[in-house]
Write an enzyme that holds these catalytic residues in place. Structure first.
Site, PDB file in Angstrom:
ATOM      1  N   CYS A  65       0.842  -1.198   0.000  1.00  0.00           N
ATOM      2  CA  CYS A  65       0.000   0.000   0.000  1.00  0.00           C
ATOM      3  C   CYS A  65       0.878   1.249   0.000  1.00  0.00           C
ATOM      4  O   CYS A  65       1.819   1.361   0.789  1.00  0.00           O
ATOM      5  CB  CYS A  65      -0.908  -0.018   1.223  1.00  0.00           C
ATOM      6  SG  CYS A  65      -1.709   1.552   1.588  1.00  0.00           S
TER       7      CYS A  65
ATOM      8  N   CYS B  48       0.865   2.982   3.417  1.00  0.00           N
ATOM      9  CA  CYS B  48       1.628   2.246   4.427  1.00  0.00           C
ATOM     10  C   CYS B  48       3.125   2.400   4.189  1.00  0.00           C
ATOM     11  O   CYS B  48       3.907   2.560   5.133  1.00  0.00           O
ATOM     12  CB  CYS B  48       1.245   0.771   4.400  1.00  0.00           C
ATOM     13  SG  CYS B  48      -0.505   0.442   4.745  1.00  0.00           S
TER      14      CYS B  48
END
Length: 414
Positions: free
Chosen positions: A257, A260
Site C-alpha cells: 500500500c 503504508c
C-alpha cells in the site's frame, strides 16, 4: 521515494569503496550515515571527493531523486555548484526531468523532514548524558511544548489534551503505564449517509499483547545483511521484542500500500532520534507474501519485520476485533482517506494491489520489560499516520521516565 538500502544510496560513486569502513565504524544504515558531520568524516579519513559525494547523495535522498546520484557525482561539481546551474544545464547535462529540476532547486522542500539532532552516531541504549540526547532535547523542547495540545483533535477522549495525558504518564499498580489512545478524526462520508466505524477509546491491556506469537521475517538492516531470514525462525512471544528496551510497533495494513509505505518511510527516516532515545523499531505484518516483504524491506523500512499470523496486534488495536473498512465506503467516499492517499503519492512511493488491504493498522509504543503500553494510535481512516513528532515526544517522555527509574535503583544500591 528514496530507498534505505545502503547499496542503493552509495551507488557506483566514491562512497562505494568506503562501505567496509562505514560498517566497521557503525555508519551502517542510511539515516545514520546522513547525519555525519565534518568531525565524523575526518575520523574515518574520508577524502574531499567522498565528503562531496555524501553531501550530494543526502540532498538527493531527501528529495527522492537518487536516480541522479551517479551522474551528478561523476560531474565533479559540488552541491552548491549544482544548485547554481540553470534549468537548461540540468536538463542537457544530466537528463533531469523538468519536475525533478524544480524539486532539486527548491532547497526548502524535501520528501522527509530534517532531523533536529546534531550529527553523532549512537549504539545501544543512550543515557540522558549522551551528547545526542541532550542536544535533541534542547533543540526540540520548545517544539514539543508547542505540540502539547495537538492530540486533542486526534484523541478519542476529546476532553483530555496531550498535556493532561502526559501528566498521567506514570507507573500504576503492577508497574503498568497508563497509556494514551489516539486516532484520526471521524469524517462524514457520502454527505453523512455513511458513518465512520467506531474505534476503541481504551488502550489495549498489556496482557493482550505480551503473549502474541510472532515470527521474525527480517533482521534490522545493516550493510551486507541477508534480505530475509535464511532459515524459518521459530515463533516467539511478542514480549521478547521489548524485553530489554522500549519499542515502537508499527502495524502495517498492507506492505504494498502506498500509504503504508510512505508512513513506514517517514518513521524510519527518524531512526537516529529513536536510537538516541534507546527505542527499537519493529514493523508487524498480518500476511506473509515473500515478494512483498522483499519489496518493502529495506527500501521503505530498515527495522525488523515480524509476522503476526493470528492478527492479534491488529485485534488489540480494535479492542478485540479487527478494524475493517471497504474500498468504496472507506476510501472512495472518504475525503480524509483520499487526502491521505494524495499525501503519500507526493512522497514518490510506489504501490501495488497485492494482499489483503481491508484490515486497518496502527502503532503501539511499548515500554521495556513489563511496563506496558504507553501509546496506541488507531488507523481510523485509510492512511492515517500517527504524527511522527507526537511519537517522538512520547518516546522522549518514556525514556526520561525509565532513566529516572534506573537512576533511583542505582541510588538505592549505593
Amino acid at each position: 521515494m528514496a530507498s534505505f538500502s545502503m547499496e542503493d544510496f552509495v551507488g557506483d560513486g566514491a562512497l562505494k569503496g568506503l562501505l567496509p569502513k562505514l560498517l566497521e565504524e557503525g555508519w551502517d544504515d542510511v539515516p545514520t550515515l546522513k547525519i555525519m558531520n565534518s568531525e565524523d568524516m575526518n575520523a574515518i579519513n574520508m577524502s574531499p571527493q567522498q565528503k562531496d559525494a555524501l553531501e550530494i547523495r543526502s540532498y538527493l535522498h531527501d528529495r527522492a531523486l537518487m536516480q541522479y546520484g551517479d551522474i551528478l557525482e561523476a560531474s565533479g561539481k559540488v552541491l552548491p555548484e549544482l544548485l547554481n546551474l540553470s534549468t537548461g544545464d540540468m536538463s542537457s547535462q544530466f537528463g533531469m526531468k523538468r519536475g525533478h529540476i524544480a524539486r532539486f532547486m527548491d532547497r526548502t522542500s524535501a520528501c522527509t523532514s530534517p532531523l533536529h539532532i546534531p550529527p553523532r552516531r549512537t549504539t545501544g541504549i543512550t543515557s540522558r548524558n549522551n551528547s545526542i540526547y541532550k542536544a535533541y532535547v534542547s533543540v526540540n523542547s520548545s517544539k514539543m511544548q508547542n505540540r502539547t495540545g495537538s492530540l486533542r483533535r486526534y484523541n478519542t477522549n476529546s476532553d483530555k489534551s496531550l498535556e493532561q495525558s502526559l501528566a498521567d504518564f506514570k507507573i500504576k499498580d503492577g508497574y503498568i503505564f497508563k497509556g494514551i489512545v489516539a486516532a484520526g478524526p471521524p469524517v462524514s462520508r457520502a454527505c453523512g449517509c455513511v458513518q465512520p466505524p467506531p474505534v476503541s477509546e481504551n488502550v489495549a491491556p498489556y496482557s493482550v499483547i505480551e503473549n502474541i506469537s510472532v515470527q521474525k521475517l527480517t533482521p534490522e538492516y545493516r550493510i551486507g545483511v541477508e534480505r530475509l531470514v535464511k532459515s524459518k525462525t521459530p515463533p516467539m512471544k511478542a514480549s521478547e521484542l521489548w524485553r530489554e528496551r522500549p519499542a515502537v510497533i508499527l502495524c502495517i495494513r498492507r506492505p504494498g500500500c502506498i500509504m503504508c509505505r510512505a508512513e513506514a518511510h517517514q518513521l524510519y527516516a527518524k531512526k537516529p532520534i529513536f536510537d538516541a532515545l534507546g527505542i527499537q523499531l519493529f514493523a508487524v505484518l498480518h500476511e506473509y507474501i515473500e515478494p512483498e516483504v522483499k519489496d518493502f524491506w529495506p527500501r521503505y523500512w530498515g527495522g525488523v519485520v515480524v509476522y503476526d499470523q493470528g492478527m492479534e496486534f491488529f485485534r488489540a488495536l480494535g479492542g478485540g476485533k479487527l478494524l475493517k473498512d471497504k474500498f468504496l465506503s472507506g476510501f472512495l467516499l472518504n475525503p480524509r482517506a483520499i487526502a491521505n492517499y494524495k499525501r503519500a503519492k507526493a512522497t514518490g512511493a510506489e504501490l501495488n494491489l497485492n494482499g489483503e488491504g481491508d484490515i486497518k493498522g496502527g502503532l503501539f509504543i511499548v515500554g521495556g520489560g513489563k511496563s506496558g503500553i504507553a501509546y496506541q494510535f488507531i488507523e481510523r481512516n485509510f492512511g492515517d499516520w500517527a504524527p511522527v513528532a507526537e511519537v517522538i515526544e512520547i518516546c522522549a517522555k518514556l525514556q526520561n521516565h525509565q532513566q529516572g527509574q534506573s537512576d533511583s535503583i542505582k541510588e538505592m544500591q549505593e
